[in-house]
Design an enzyme around this catalytic site. Structure first.
Site, PDB file in Angstrom:
ATOM      1  N   GLU A   1       1.832 -11.634   5.545  1.00 57.17           N
ATOM      2  CA  GLU A   1       0.975 -10.968   6.705  1.00 57.17           C
ATOM      3  C   GLU A   1       1.800 -11.029   7.889  1.00 57.17           C
ATOM      4  O   GLU A   1       1.397 -12.071   8.496  1.00 57.17           O
ATOM      5  CB  GLU A   1      -0.310 -11.567   6.317  1.00 57.17           C
TER       6      GLU A   1
ATOM      7  N   HIS B   1       0.676  -1.227   0.042  1.00 60.17           N
ATOM      8  CA  HIS B   1       0.086   0.128  -0.042  1.00 60.17           C
ATOM      9  C   HIS B   1       1.028   1.230  -0.166  1.00 60.17           C
ATOM     10  O   HIS B   1       2.049   1.074  -0.228  1.00 60.17           O
ATOM     11  CB  HIS B   1      -1.021   0.035   1.188  1.00 60.17           C
TER      12      HIS B   1
ATOM     13  N   GLU C   1      -1.707   0.269   8.165  1.00 62.43           N
ATOM     14  CA  GLU C   1      -0.713  -0.680   7.570  1.00 62.43           C
ATOM     15  C   GLU C   1       0.335  -0.238   6.635  1.00 62.43           C
ATOM     16  O   GLU C   1       1.715  -0.613   6.705  1.00 62.43           O
ATOM     17  CB  GLU C   1      -1.605  -1.720   6.513  1.00 62.43           C
TER      18      GLU C   1
ATOM     19  N   HIS D   1       3.194  -7.075   4.413  1.00 62.68           N
ATOM     20  CA  HIS D   1       1.853  -6.375   4.551  1.00 62.68           C
ATOM     21  C   HIS D   1       1.593  -6.938   6.154  1.00 62.68           C
ATOM     22  O   HIS D   1       2.273  -7.487   6.749  1.00 62.68           O
ATOM     23  CB  HIS D   1       0.705  -7.142   3.865  1.00 62.68           C
TER      24      HIS D   1
END
Length: 304
Positions: free
Chosen positions: A268, A93, A130, A186
């Site tokens: 993650e 992101h 995030e 992430h």
């Protein structure tokens, strides 16, 4: 990464305090972690005096005996195991994506279907985004890998580009660099109570512009190495909601994997929406351990 919901507020600018480094604090941890606290003494993104995040500087969850090397800067070049290797790090992101909704909502071809260029990502309930987390861990990871001789490239850094880049462009950056290994960082946005980390491996895809057949096997080795070392160094447990406790998940719906021609995985690092995981993710000492664990998995893979 997966959370995109109506109650997600765009990250707001935060003012960070820098806490002092105390002798008592240093005495609480193994000597190998002292270098981390030096970093914390000057502050790190996401730490608001630590107390505000509900975390302690002792980084709950960090393995009591992490294999950490404070610095390789003084080692001779022939002791740097990653000399000649190229690693591409993809911080998930972008902190300014929420200001560019039209751009990031544009659909791009990921081989199996069309998906949005990018998303805003998730955040902790206290507002730690995030994208802040992924950039911080990526910077830490880059520093560790460069100390070991690697050439490291980030897909984006410091607001450049101003949004994104799109998932297909992120894959192209790794491909163009002829990366020996690539990883996308992430943190998840699953419901509270869902805890732990997982590493995402590319499925075998041969559709449209995607062909992962050549990278499936090496990516699986990369992912297994990262899963093992990340778990050992951080003390974080494999996800209790995906992967059946293995810490490994295979997916064919991620453009960053589908379009890669170099060994690549996603990680993650934990669930931002769970308070216990969030206490780790917002702690700078723990983020250093996360970067260390990821780096050790990459080193293991690249050294064969």
């Amino acid at each position: 990464m997966s959370y995109v919901g109506p109650d997600f507020d765009p990250p707001q600018p935060r003012r960070f305090r820098r806490g002092p480094l105390t002798v008592a604090l240093a005495a609480l941890v193994p000597g190998a972690l002292i270098g981390w606290f030096v970093y914390e003494a000057v502050g790190g993104p996401g730490d608001s005096g630590r107390a505000a995040a509900g975390t302690s500087a002792t980084a709950p969850g960090v393995s009591s005996s992490p294999s950490v090397t404070a610095s390789n800067d003084d080692k001779p070049p022939n002791s740097r195991p990653l000399t000649g290797k190229v690693v591409v790090i993809d911080p998930g992101h972008n902190v300014t994506n929420f200001q560019h909704t039209a751009e990031i909502n544009r659909k791009v071809d990921i081989g199996t279907n069309w998906k949005e260029c990018d998303t805003t990502g998730t955040s902790t309930n206290s507002g730690y985004a995030e994208a802040q987390f992924t950039m911080d861990v990526s910077h830490r990871l880059r520093k560790i890998l460069e100390r070991q001789g690697a050439t490291v490239k980030l897909t984006h850094d410091g607001g450049s580009p101003a949004w994104g880049p799109c998932v297909d462009e992120r894959a192209k950056i790794g491909n163009a660099a002829h990366a020996d290994a690539a990883i996308s960082i992430h943190a998840d946005g699953a419901p509270a109570g869902d805890r732990g980390f997982h590493v995402i491996l590319p499925a075998s895809v041969h559709a449209g512009g995607a062909d992962t057949r050549a990278i499936v096997a090496p990516s699986a080795v990369l992912g297994r190495n990262i899963e093992s070392d990340y778990r050992r160094v951080t003390g974080e447990q494999p996800s209790n909601y995906v992967g059946d406790g293995t810490g490994l998940v295979t997916r064919k719906d991620l453009g960053g994997l589908n379009l890669s021609t170099v060994p690549k995985v996603f990680i993650e690092c934990g669930n931002m929406r769970d308070s216990k995981d969030a206490a780790l993710l917002t702690n700078g000492v723990w983020r250093q351990a996360a970067a260390q664990g990821i780096s050790e998995g990459i080193v293991s893979f690249l050294r064969g």
